[in-house]
Design an enzyme around this catalytic site. Structure first.
Site, PDB file in Angstrom:
ATOM      1  N   SER A 138       1.124  -0.968   0.100  1.00 42.96           N
ATOM      2  CA  SER A 138      -0.324   0.277   0.264  1.00 42.96           C
ATOM      3  C   SER A 138       1.280   1.046   0.109  1.00 42.96           C
ATOM      4  CB  SER A 138      -0.806   0.290   1.042  1.00 42.96           C
ATOM      5  OG  SER A 138      -1.927   1.311   1.426  1.00 42.96           O
ATOM      6  N   TYR A 151      -1.285   0.103  10.471  1.00 44.67           N
ATOM      7  CA  TYR A 151      -1.267  -0.246   8.709  1.00 44.67           C
ATOM      8  C   TYR A 151      -0.603   0.138   8.009  1.00 44.67           C
ATOM      9  CZ  TYR A 151      -3.589  -0.570   4.008  1.00 44.67           C
ATOM     10  OH  TYR A 151      -3.818  -0.991   3.152  1.00 44.67           O
ATOM     11  N   LYS A 155       2.320  -2.775   6.324  1.00 44.80           N
ATOM     12  CA  LYS A 155       1.977  -2.936   4.712  1.00 44.80           C
ATOM     13  C   LYS A 155       3.794  -2.272   4.946  1.00 44.80           C
ATOM     14  CE  LYS A 155      -1.593  -3.435   2.913  1.00 44.80           C
ATOM     15  NZ  LYS A 155      -1.511  -5.071   2.462  1.00 44.80           N
TER      16      LYS A 155
END
Ligand SMILES: NC(=O)c1ccc[n+]([C@@H]2O[C@H](COP(=O)([O-])OP(=O)(O)OC[C@H]3O[C@@H](n4cnc5c(N)ncnc54)[C@H](O)[C@@H]3O)[C@@H](O)[C@H]2O)c1
Length: 263
Positions: A138, A151, A155
């Site tokens: 991401s 998050y 990633k």
């Protein structure tokens, strides 16, 4: 038909980006395992894809599920040529308000889950001296976005794992690449992204729009195909120019204010 004769597992394929990838793979001639922890939705997607597609329920963060996913794929198709590590969860919480539980849950699924499935599948590819692993990373793993501590860290970890796997598995003919999507229109982003998030992306992404799941699937088809045989350890950003962008504003050389010493 760029994937004829290939058998693929796509995790988190019941909906969103994973579903688009599984659908595109099948359209290019691949046999596809639609895997997801949501069994009913995985079955519905496999049915919709038709042909050889099968659904397998598996939570990528649970060892026993991962083992049985790989076994079921092998007994259905005899081999695994392509793995797409797409399953993942999002989280948007300010760093100071983040809990240990949430941080660990996001890392356990997005990073540890990717590690577990990759290792299990790679062991089956090693003896065949061929295979392709594609990790969905991401832009949040490359830039420090507000609310993206867990998050983004998960990633960023996926991107580094991508490099190490590429290096260690090169001798076995296994290519390992990542795709880093920018903002993509899926159910999750439609419901989770606030108006502020949406406006920020439209301001910061040079193409001024969200991407479509099919645009990630197109990149995945390329990386899974033989056309990508000399590409490994790479992260392909599919982000409308989001990473490339620096200053971004409507510049008009005629009307823009010049500093005094430039006049
Ligand atoms: N949508 C975006 O804007 C965007 C941007 C960058 C990266 N991504 C990444 O793309 C991937 C897919 O995102 P999406 O937007 O399609 O999400 P989504 O929520 O629409 O789909 C994710 C799927 O993964 C499944 N899943 C979640 N946890 C799982 C687990 N532990 N085991 C097995 N399956 C699990 C869900 O059931 C769901 O079907 C994710 O890795 C996400 O982080 C998405």
């Amino acid at each position: 038909m760029r994937l004829t004769g290939k058998a693929a597992i796509v995790t988190g394929a019941a909906r969103g980006i994973g579903k688009a990838i599984a659908t595109a793979f099948a359209a290019q001639g691949a046999q596809v395992v639609v895997s997801d922890r949501d069994e009913d939705a995985a079955k519905a997607t496999a049915l919709e894809i038709g042909g050889d597609a099968i659904a397998v329920k598996a939570d990528i963060s649970v060892d026993a599920d991962v083992e049985s996913l790989v076994q079921k794929a092998i007994s259905a198709f005899g081999k695994i040529d392509v793995l797409v590590n797409n399953a993942g969860i999002g989280a948007t919480t300010l760093f100071l308000e983040s809990s240990r539980e949430e941080f660990e849950r996001v890392v356990r699924i997005n990073l540890t889950g990717t590690f577990l499935v990759s290792q299990s599948v790679a062991k089956t590819m090693v003896s065949r001296k061929s295979g392709s692993i594609i990790n969905i990373a991401s832009l949040s793993g490359q830039k420090g976005g507000v609310g993206r501590s867990a998050y983004g860290a998960s990633k960023a970890g996926v991107e580094l794992l991508n490099k190490v796997m590429a290096v260690e598995l090169a001798d076995y003919g296994i290519n390992v690449n990542a795709i880093a999507p920018g903002p993509i229109l899926t159910e999750v982003s439609k419901t989770m992204h606030t108006l502020e998030t949406r406006e920020a992306y439209h301001r910061l992404v040079p193409q001024r729009r969200y991407g479509e799941p099919e645009e990630i699937a197109d990149a995945a088809v390329f990386l899974a195909s033989d056309e990508a045989r000399y590409i490994t350890g790479h992260t392909l950003n599919v982000d409308g120019g989001f990473l490339a962008a620096g200053l971004l504003f409507p510049f008009d050389s005629k009307t823009s204010t010049k500093l005094a010493d430039e006049k």
